[in-house]
Design an enzyme around this catalytic site. Structure first.
Site, PDB file in Angstrom:
ATOM      1  N   ARG A   1       0.825  -1.218   0.000  1.00  0.00           N
ATOM      2  CA  ARG A   1       0.000   0.000   0.000  1.00  0.00           C
ATOM      3  C   ARG A   1       0.855   1.262   0.000  1.00  0.00           C
ATOM      4  NH1 ARG A   1      -2.269  -4.429  -0.393  1.00  0.00           N
ATOM      5  NH2 ARG A   1      -4.431  -4.758   0.271  1.00  0.00           N
TER       6      ARG A   1
ATOM      7  N   LYS B   1      14.346   3.725  28.152  1.00  0.00           N
ATOM      8  CA  LYS B   1      13.474   3.905  26.984  1.00  0.00           C
ATOM      9  C   LYS B   1      14.102   3.349  25.709  1.00  0.00           C
ATOM     10  CE  LYS B   1      11.054   7.839  28.868  1.00  0.00           C
ATOM     11  NZ  LYS B   1      10.731   9.283  28.768  1.00  0.00           N
TER      12      LYS B   1
ATOM     13  N   ASP C   1      13.677  17.069  24.285  1.00  0.00           N
ATOM     14  CA  ASP C   1      12.821  18.065  24.931  1.00  0.00           C
ATOM     15  C   ASP C   1      13.635  19.253  25.427  1.00  0.00           C
ATOM     16  OD1 ASP C   1      14.257  16.964  26.945  1.00  0.00           O
ATOM     17  OD2 ASP C   1      12.555  16.351  28.164  1.00  0.00           O
TER      18      ASP C   1
ATOM     19  N   CYS D   1      18.962  27.103   9.285  1.00  0.00           N
ATOM     20  CA  CYS D   1      19.199  26.115  10.338  1.00  0.00           C
ATOM     21  C   CYS D   1      18.537  26.610  11.622  1.00  0.00           C
ATOM     22  CB  CYS D   1      20.696  25.851  10.519  1.00  0.00           C
ATOM     23  SG  CYS D   1      21.567  27.038  11.554  1.00  0.00           S
TER      24      CYS D   1
ATOM     25  N   CYS E   1      19.675  30.027  12.668  1.00  0.00           N
ATOM     26  CA  CYS E   1      19.191  31.139  11.824  1.00  0.00           C
ATOM     27  C   CYS E   1      17.864  31.643  12.400  1.00  0.00           C
ATOM     28  CB  CYS E   1      18.920  30.678  10.398  1.00  0.00           C
ATOM     29  SG  CYS E   1      20.347  30.202   9.432  1.00  0.00           S
TER      30      CYS E   1
ATOM     31  N   CYS F   1       6.585  19.643  29.667  1.00  0.00           N
ATOM     32  CA  CYS F   1       5.478  18.699  29.833  1.00  0.00           C
ATOM     33  C   CYS F   1       5.256  18.397  31.316  1.00  0.00           C
ATOM     34  CB  CYS F   1       5.755  17.407  29.070  1.00  0.00           C
ATOM     35  SG  CYS F   1       5.821  17.685  27.293  1.00  0.00           S
TER      36      CYS F   1
ATOM     37  N   CYS G   1      24.755  33.684  10.295  1.00  0.00           N
ATOM     38  CA  CYS G   1      24.429  32.688  11.335  1.00  0.00           C
ATOM     39  C   CYS G   1      25.727  32.052  11.825  1.00  0.00           C
ATOM     40  CB  CYS G   1      23.510  31.621  10.746  1.00  0.00           C
ATOM     41  SG  CYS G   1      23.337  30.146  11.787  1.00  0.00           S
TER      42      CYS G   1
ATOM     43  N   CYS H   1      25.522  27.962  10.408  1.00  0.00           N
ATOM     44  CA  CYS H   1      25.575  27.619   8.988  1.00  0.00           C
ATOM     45  C   CYS H   1      26.211  28.718   8.140  1.00  0.00           C
ATOM     46  CB  CYS H   1      24.194  27.230   8.464  1.00  0.00           C
ATOM     47  SG  CYS H   1      23.034  28.588   8.311  1.00  0.00           S
TER      48      CYS H   1
HETATM   49 ZN   LIG Z   1      21.981  28.935  10.330  1.00  0.00          ZN
END
Ligand SMILES: [Zn+2]
Length: 340
Positions: free
Chosen positions: A11, A85, A129, A170, A173, A186, A244, A247
């Site tokens: 599928r 985990k 997180d 990135c 940025c 959370c 940046c 990057c």
């Molecule tokens: Zn960047």
């Protein structure tokens, strides 16, 4: 592809975006899921079902009953057995799709192990997180030209953004510095379980495009969602910032961080301690601690309760000290009971 694979993925092969060629590419691909909590466990499960050939799952934590409402791979028995985990996820992935070569790594992703854990992958999925880990992933991914997909969720709100080095903005940025002050988590603000699957689905859709069609298939956009109060938006990601630090100037300060300070696990009344890599014999430690308090251990971790604190100690020397947000207290307990 053999006949069984052709049937199993039929599928998905019928879906024009993937097709037979895309399926072949998925079967031959390798993805890393960093952080296997809520987002990561959904990502890993979806990628395994889609037939991604190799999966590496990295997580530093263990399954707790309060994870189960939103962490799709885990069951009550994982929390009762108090499994890491990464190990519980690897076991479940093997049951979902036994053809997937899955590796569960019980570790904290750091500048020291990033090369070893991430260098052979075609793609990194953010299931973490915290920004510390995300900036590290961003540094590594940009430095090596590996696509990664940022995702985050808290409450009923979430967002996702793909980072294709050299093509899209990135993380730095868009967010030059980590957010200041106390952030909702959370643990402190709660979370709706379906925002997790929604954000992770957006991430996995981009992941599948990258793995089976190439990074040029991915739109540089930021998706934001609030599933309780309504509103799903997709906006074009900003253009790359030529100045940046990551990057543009290619300064990889998170990756060059060789010494990792103790980390407070925000909102959890817990501190993680790891001064340096120091392999521990948990059976030996268990014997030493038994006269001092309640201690339990398996091959993955040792849990030691000394009121009002609880320490979870891992074979690589890392420890999570619960019951305090004070790094000094955590270091002191570590020094007292583990030694350093
Ligand atoms: Zn960047």
């Amino acid at each position: 592809m053999n006949a069984a694979e052709r049937l199993r993925y039929s599928r998905q092969i019928l879906f024009p975006g993937i097709g037979e060629q895309g399926q072949e590419a998925l079967l031959a691909s390798h993805a890393v899921v960093v952080g296997c909590g809520a987002l990561g466990s959904f990502q890993a499960s979806a990628l395994a079902r889609a037939g991604v050939g190799r999966l590496t799952i990295i997580d530093r934590d263990y399954v707790e009953p309060s994870n189960l409402h939103r962490q799709w791979l885990f069951e009550e028995s994982d929390a009762a057995e108090w499994l890491p985990k990464a190990s519980a996820a690897a076991r479940r992935i093997a049951a979902i799709n036994s053809a997937v070569e899955v590796r569960g790594i019980v570790a904290d992703l750091t500048a020291r192990n990033a090369e070893e854990l991430l260098s052979t992958t075609a793609l990194i999925l953010d299931g973490t997180d915290n920004f510390e880990a995300r900036y590290l992933m961003n540094d590594f991914a940009v430095s090596r030209g590996i696509p990664w997909i940022y995702g985050a969720a808290v409450g009923s709100y979430g967002l996702a953004m793909p980072v294709i080095p050299g093509h899209t903005a990135c993380l730095r940025c868009v967010y030059p510095d980590p957010p200041a002050g106390v952030q909702p988590t959370c643990e402190t603000a709660g979370v709706l379980n379906v925002i997790i699957s929604a954000v992770a689905s957006i991430q996995v859709a981009d992941a599948l495009k990258i793995l089976c069609g190439g990074a040029s298939q991915v739109q540089p956009r930021i998706t934001t969602m609030d599933l309780w109060n309504g509103g799903i938006r997709q906006i074009a990601a900003p253009a790359r910032d030529l100045d940046c630090p990551t990057c543009g100037r290619r300064e990889f300060s998170y990756l060059e961080e060789r010494r990792r300070p103790p980390v407070t696990l925000c909102g959890r009344n817990a501190v993680q301690v790891q001064e340096r890599e120091r392999p521990l014999d948990l059976a030996d430690l268990r014997e030493r601690l038994a006269p001092l308090g309640d201690v339990r251990a398996n091959e993955f971790a040792l849990r030691f309760r000394v009121e009002p604190y609880e320490m979870t100690i891992f074979p690589d020397g890392r420890a999570i000290v619960k019951g305090t947000n004070d790094e000094g207290v955590a270091r002191s307990l570590y020094a007292r009971y583990v030694g350093n």
